[in-house]
Design an enzyme around this catalytic site. Sequence first.
Site, PDB file in Angstrom:
ATOM      1  N   TYR A 164       0.952  -1.141   0.143  1.00 40.58           N
ATOM      2  CA  TYR A 164       0.118   0.083  -0.105  1.00 40.58           C
ATOM      3  C   TYR A 164       0.651   1.355   0.071  1.00 40.58           C
ATOM      4  O   TYR A 164       1.878   1.435   0.823  1.00 40.58           O
ATOM      5  CB  TYR A 164      -0.980  -0.036   1.272  1.00 40.58           C
ATOM      6  CG  TYR A 164      -1.584   1.265   1.405  1.00 40.58           C
ATOM      7  CD1 TYR A 164      -2.664   1.749   0.625  1.00 40.58           C
ATOM      8  CD2 TYR A 164      -1.375   2.108   2.344  1.00 40.58           C
ATOM      9  CE1 TYR A 164      -3.422   2.810   0.603  1.00 40.58           C
ATOM     10  CE2 TYR A 164      -1.964   3.538   2.521  1.00 40.58           C
ATOM     11  CZ  TYR A 164      -3.033   3.699   1.568  1.00 40.58           C
ATOM     12  OH  TYR A 164      -3.496   5.116   1.910  1.00 40.58           O
ATOM     13  N   HIS A 194      -3.622  16.250  -2.737  1.00 41.32           N
ATOM     14  CA  HIS A 194      -3.851  16.487  -1.416  1.00 41.32           C
ATOM     15  C   HIS A 194      -3.765  17.800  -1.018  1.00 41.32           C
ATOM     16  O   HIS A 194      -4.200  18.226   0.066  1.00 41.32           O
ATOM     17  CB  HIS A 194      -3.104  15.615  -0.685  1.00 41.32           C
ATOM     18  CG  HIS A 194      -3.731  14.070  -0.785  1.00 41.32           C
ATOM     19  ND1 HIS A 194      -3.900  13.378  -1.766  1.00 41.32           N
ATOM     20  CD2 HIS A 194      -3.839  12.937   0.027  1.00 41.32           C
ATOM     21  CE1 HIS A 194      -4.372  11.940  -1.810  1.00 41.32           C
ATOM     22  NE2 HIS A 194      -4.326  11.803  -0.421  1.00 41.32           N
ATOM     23  N   ASN A 307       1.755  11.807   5.799  1.00 36.50           N
ATOM     24  CA  ASN A 307       0.745  10.923   6.517  1.00 36.50           C
ATOM     25  C   ASN A 307       1.264  11.216   8.193  1.00 36.50           C
ATOM     26  O   ASN A 307       2.324  10.542   8.815  1.00 36.50           O
ATOM     27  CB  ASN A 307       0.837   9.530   6.278  1.00 36.50           C
ATOM     28  CG  ASN A 307      -0.236   8.735   6.473  1.00 36.50           C
ATOM     29  OD1 ASN A 307      -1.070   9.070   7.367  1.00 36.50           O
ATOM     30  ND2 ASN A 307      -0.640   7.740   5.777  1.00 36.50           N
ATOM     31  N   TYR A 395     -16.269  32.950  46.389  1.00 38.45           N
ATOM     32  CA  TYR A 395     -15.537  31.898  45.994  1.00 38.45           C
ATOM     33  C   TYR A 395     -14.498  32.202  44.949  1.00 38.45           C
ATOM     34  O   TYR A 395     -13.614  31.449  44.818  1.00 38.45           O
ATOM     35  CB  TYR A 395     -16.622  30.849  45.003  1.00 38.45           C
ATOM     36  CG  TYR A 395     -17.585  30.324  46.145  1.00 38.45           C
ATOM     37  CD1 TYR A 395     -17.468  30.472  47.394  1.00 38.45           C
ATOM     38  CD2 TYR A 395     -18.730  29.459  45.471  1.00 38.45           C
ATOM     39  CE1 TYR A 395     -18.668  29.776  48.183  1.00 38.45           C
ATOM     40  CE2 TYR A 395     -19.384  28.778  46.110  1.00 38.45           C
ATOM     41  CZ  TYR A 395     -19.562  28.973  47.508  1.00 38.45           C
ATOM     42  OH  TYR A 395     -20.507  28.387  48.418  1.00 38.45           O
ATOM     43  N   ARG A 398     -11.714  32.728  47.340  1.00 40.98           N
ATOM     44  CA  ARG A 398     -11.473  31.664  48.349  1.00 40.98           C
ATOM     45  C   ARG A 398     -10.943  30.233  47.487  1.00 40.98           C
ATOM     46  O   ARG A 398     -10.209  29.568  48.149  1.00 40.98           O
ATOM     47  CB  ARG A 398     -12.692  31.499  49.161  1.00 40.98           C
ATOM     48  CG  ARG A 398     -12.287  30.564  50.370  1.00 40.98           C
ATOM     49  CD  ARG A 398     -13.783  30.234  51.290  1.00 40.98           C
ATOM     50  NE  ARG A 398     -14.843  31.227  50.915  1.00 40.98           N
ATOM     51  CZ  ARG A 398     -15.935  30.635  51.198  1.00 40.98           C
ATOM     52  NH1 ARG A 398     -16.310  29.416  51.479  1.00 40.98           N
ATOM     53  NH2 ARG A 398     -17.298  31.341  50.930  1.00 40.98           N
ATOM     54  N   PHE A 444      -1.780   7.206  12.420  1.00 41.00           N
ATOM     55  CA  PHE A 444      -2.199   8.466  12.064  1.00 41.00           C
ATOM     56  C   PHE A 444      -3.450   9.134  12.334  1.00 41.00           C
ATOM     57  O   PHE A 444      -3.717  10.001  12.287  1.00 41.00           O
ATOM     58  CB  PHE A 444      -2.522   8.412  10.494  1.00 41.00           C
ATOM     59  CG  PHE A 444      -3.357   7.338  10.063  1.00 41.00           C
ATOM     60  CD1 PHE A 444      -4.717   7.332  10.151  1.00 41.00           C
ATOM     61  CD2 PHE A 444      -2.918   5.981   9.356  1.00 41.00           C
ATOM     62  CE1 PHE A 444      -5.670   6.496   9.811  1.00 41.00           C
ATOM     63  CE2 PHE A 444      -3.858   5.071   8.895  1.00 41.00           C
ATOM     64  CZ  PHE A 444      -5.329   5.182   9.233  1.00 41.00           C
ATOM     65  N   GLU A 529     -12.209   6.023   5.117  1.00 39.71           N
ATOM     66  CA  GLU A 529     -11.871   6.547   6.318  1.00 39.71           C
ATOM     67  C   GLU A 529     -13.106   6.958   6.832  1.00 39.71           C
ATOM     68  O   GLU A 529     -13.524   8.295   6.957  1.00 39.71           O
ATOM     69  CB  GLU A 529     -10.734   7.720   6.158  1.00 39.71           C
ATOM     70  CG  GLU A 529      -9.403   7.347   5.258  1.00 39.71           C
ATOM     71  CD  GLU A 529      -8.775   8.400   4.539  1.00 39.71           C
ATOM     72  OE1 GLU A 529      -9.265   9.534   4.394  1.00 39.71           O
ATOM     73  OE2 GLU A 529      -7.858   7.989   3.781  1.00 39.71           O
TER      74      GLU A 529
END
Length: 657
Positions: A164, A194, A307, A395, A398, A444, A529
């Site tokens: 791959y 990409h 990646n 508060y 404190r 990834f 994905e």
Amino acid sequence: MPRYTVHVRGEWLAVPCQDAQLTVGWLGREAVRRYIKNKPDNGGFGSVDDVHFLVRRCKGLGLLDNGDRLEVALEDNEFVEVVIEGDAMSPDFIPSQPEGVYLYSKYREPEKYIDLDGDSLTTEDLVDLGKGHYKIKLTPTAEKRVQKSREVIDSIIKEKTVVYGITTGFGKFARTIIPINKLQELQVNLVRSHSSGVGKPLIPERCRMLLALRINVLAKGYSGISLETLKQVIEMFNASCLPYVPEKGTVGASGDLAPLSHLALGLIGEGKMWSPKSGWADAKYVLEAHGLKPVILKPKEGLALINGTQMITSLGCEAVERASAIARQADIVAALTLEVLKGTTKAFDTDIHALRPHRGQIEVAFRFRSLLDSDHHPSEIAESHRFCDRVQDAYTLRCCPQVHGVVNDTIAFVKNIITIELNSATDNPMVFANRGETISGGNFHGEYPAKALDYLAIGIHELAAISERRIERLCNPSLSELPAFLVAEGGLNSGFMIAHCTAAALVSENKALCHPSSVDSLSTSAATEDHVSMGGWAARKALRVIEHVEQVLAIELLAACQGIEFLRPLKTTTPLEKVYDLVRSVVRPWMKDRFMAPDIEAAHRLLLEQKVWEVAAPYIEKYRMEHIPESRPLSPTAFSLKFLHKKSTKIPETEDL
């Protein structure tokens, strides 16, 4: 023959100059002539004579006189920009420099190096690399690992094994076998296709961090990149040649594909690139100007570059470090407010917090004691109300140890995750040189840093939420016993009225930003994905939340110092007086209304640069030394001797206290 690279309306032109006696004006006209020549419609101009322009350096944006000779005004191969009259207001105008150019015009090439081995990078190291404090070199061990990893890839190609991303397509195309003669084209196509992010580019500091972190991951030796290519990438980092990386477009699985592809695109000499010398220019010109050649991708190398979770993690590093800095200083600002509001220190008693021993809570209570302990640091303000009938405080005063404390513990938790992620291999497939094989997995996936950074945003926001309530108490005369909105002649003057509104607005905006992005997932890549982390947005919004927290605390710091003015001539404790003096060195008291935004920005800058921590920390550590084992420092956020040595801060002698 001198040559200049000239930016005209988004295009870069190489203009040779045969005569150094020619002027800057000639260079501008020649660049415009070439620009017009390349346009079918002459760029909208009748002729060069119709064009009115200014010429400025890309480095620093300094304007040049059109009458100056080129040999005097410019260096050979310098980058300049022709700004055509009327263009600056056009929506199509793209400046050559990012925001904050004044910072980059002062850039100095670092002399020191950080050795990267893929295993020992810290969040502090990465932030320093982002600031340009160091160059990078690989350790010998890392070089050997990288070489052995590449040998596995070369073997796969030689044997024509189907693997791959090396001999197949990507994502949905994982079953498509690619011919051997097209393996290099496959990698280039991967990077180009990409590179589809949108939005503003990362500022140089963040792009440096992104590039440095990718180098660190590649140095682990599980990516299959060649040592030759990795060294080319390091040379580009060391020259501060930084690709154009849009901040939006990653879903955080399969890694940060879009931003890392833009990063890789610049490395192969395509797209835009920035350097202190050139500003934004075509990558090929920027690399050439620095004597560098574009990377020629070998099989697997495009995938090796893009990646991983480095976008999420590098921004996460900045977020963690800024969160740590503001959390430390929030204790100091709150202690000053407590003094102004004449609060009690009883709520910070050691025994109370020993009964609920969260590390953050114990540390925050200790810091309050170290700044407010009247036996150690006499306070005239505290003495003035020693015998008042108030039993306990609100508060927001404190409960600072409990509220600020969990923020400290949150930061510690997130920092641990981010530090692991910094030194993790997040590629796919992984190359195991010791086994001589590649294995596909899911490292990834950005869920770890995404969840952690969502948690960080929720945690750090509380510092702003409680700070805004303390600002309200300072500004409200029925709660503070001070003049309304901390100004004399109220009505004529409005004082901190709208500064408090600004703080409220920032806190409200944070409430929306704290919605976790990592609870969302959209299936991508044709359901290959089918679960993603949305970690890129988790990182970016965490940084925005932190910036808002810094700004709210800057307003509180100013308000507390203004409150001190109405308690004079009484003085607070020595360390808090030092903090007051620091603020007054950049912001004067308000006698009447004035433009307040610059003062808020000045106080914000003090917090960003950790100046408030620097002046108070020596007193905190002196107190710690004298009260061991009463308190243990919170390791991720407590003051360290390393910080002292780095900043050359002197621990005060007893008589100074």
